[in-house]
Scaffold this motif. Structure first.
Motif, short mmCIF file in Angstrom:
data_model
loop_
_atom_site.label_atom_id
_atom_site.label_comp_id
_atom_site.label_asym_id
_atom_site.label_seq_id
_atom_site.Cartn_x
_atom_site.Cartn_y
_atom_site.Cartn_z
N PHE A 215 23.44 8.67 -22.17
CA PHE A 215 22.61 7.55 -21.77
C PHE A 215 21.35 7.48 -22.62
N GLN B 169 16.98 -4.27 -20.68
CA GLN B 169 17.97 -5.04 -21.45
C GLN B 169 17.41 -5.44 -22.80
N ASP C 114 19.89 2.19 -21.14
CA ASP C 114 20.70 2.25 -19.92
C ASP C 114 19.84 2.36 -18.66
N TYR C 115 18.74 3.09 -18.79
CA TYR C 115 17.86 3.30 -17.64
C TYR C 115 16.41 3.20 -18.08
N ASP D 188 18.36 1.28 -12.89
CA ASP D 188 19.59 1.01 -13.61
C ASP D 188 19.48 -0.37 -14.26
N ASN E 262 21.70 -2.20 -15.83
CA ASN E 262 22.84 -3.10 -15.63
C ASN E 262 22.82 -3.78 -14.26
#
Length: 221
Positions: free
Chosen positions: A42, A126, A131-132, A165, A167
Motif C-alpha cells: 500500500f 485520489q 491507497d490510504y 480508505d 477508495n
C-alpha cells in the motif's frame, strides 16, 4: 552385511528428511506474514496536522475534557515529528509536498458532517494516487513550564490519528493519545516510559512525538 548396509542407508534417509523438515519450518518462520506483505504494497499519504477546536472538526471521537489553546508554532514541529516517525516505519509514503498540493487542489467539504470530512480526505488521496491517507489532528496542548531537569507545569498533549480508505471514504481505524507527563515519584508504574524518553521533563512537541510513535504502532504501521 546387506541388512546392515540397508539399515545405514535408511538412517541417512531419515536424518535427511528430518533436517529437510526443520529447514522448511525455519524458512516458513523467517518469511513475512500475509498481513505484513499486504501492508507493504500500500501507498500512504500523510496530511499535515490541523487543530480541532470542537467535535465537529473530528473525523471520529470527542474532544478531551482538558482543552488548552494550541500554539500555531507547534504545528510545523508536529509535522516534522510525523514525517520522521513515518519514515521509520519503512512504509511507502509519498512526499509531503504532493499532499500539500492535493489538499490545496481539493474543494473543501460543504458540510461539517464527519463523513463529509472523510470523503474530503479520500478525494485528497485520489489526487495524490495513494491507497490510504493518515489524518493527524491536535486537540489540546499545554507547554512545559520549566526545564528538562525540573518543571512547575508539565507538558500535556491530546491528539488523534485517523486512517482513511481512499477508495471508499471509510474510516479504517483511529487512535487517541492523551497524556500529561508525570514525575517518576508520582507514577512509578511508568518508570520504563520515563527513562525511555530520556528521564527528563519533555516539551509539548517532544511528548507529542512519542504519542505519534505510539499511535503509528497502534495503527499497525
Amino acid at each position: 552385511m546387506k541388512s546392515h548396509h540397508r539399515g545405514v542407508v535408511w538412517s541417512i534417509v531419515v536424518v535427511c528428511l528430518i533436517f529437510g523438515i526443520v529447514g522448511c519450518k525455519r524458512r516458513q518462520q523467517n518469511s513475512p506474514t500475509e498481513n505484513e506483505s499486504a501492508v507493504s504494497q500500500f501507498t500512504f499519504g500523510v496530511a499535515p496536522f490541523t487543530v480541532a477546536t470542537s467535535n465537529e472538526d473530528l473525523l471520529a471521537g470527542t474532544m478531551p475534557s482538558q482543552i488548552f489553546p494550541v500554539d500555531p508554532k507547534l504545528l510545523p514541529q508536529l509535522d516534522d515529528a510525523m514525517q520522521t516517525r513515518m519514515a521509520a516505519t519503512k512504509k511507502h509514503t509519498i512526499s509531503e509536498l504532493t499532499m500539500v498540493k492535493c489538499l490545496a487542489a481539493t474543494p473543501a467539504p460543504t458540510t461539517r458532517l464527519k463523513q463529509a470530512l472523510r470523503d474530503y480526505y479520500a478525494h485528497v488521496g485520489q489526487c495524490a494516487s495513494v491507497d490510504y491517507v493518515i489524518v493527524p489532528q491536535i486537540l489540546s496542548a499545554r507547554e512545559r513550564v520549566g526545564s528538562p531537569i525540573g518543571a512547575s507545569v508539565p507538558a500535556y498533549i491530546a491528539l488523534n490519528m485517523y486512517v482513511v480508505d481512499v477508495n471508499t471514504g471509510d474510516l479504517v481505524k483511529y487512535v487517541h493519545f492523551e497524556e500529561e507527563q508525570q514525575a517518576l515519584a508520582d507514577d512509578i508504574l511508568k518508570a520504563g516510559a520515563f527513562f525511555e524518553r530520556g528521564g527528563k521533563w519533555l516539551t509539548a512537541s517532544e511528548l507529542a512525538s512519542f504519542g505519534i510513535q505510539k499511535g503509528l504502532k497502534e495503527l499497525g504501521l
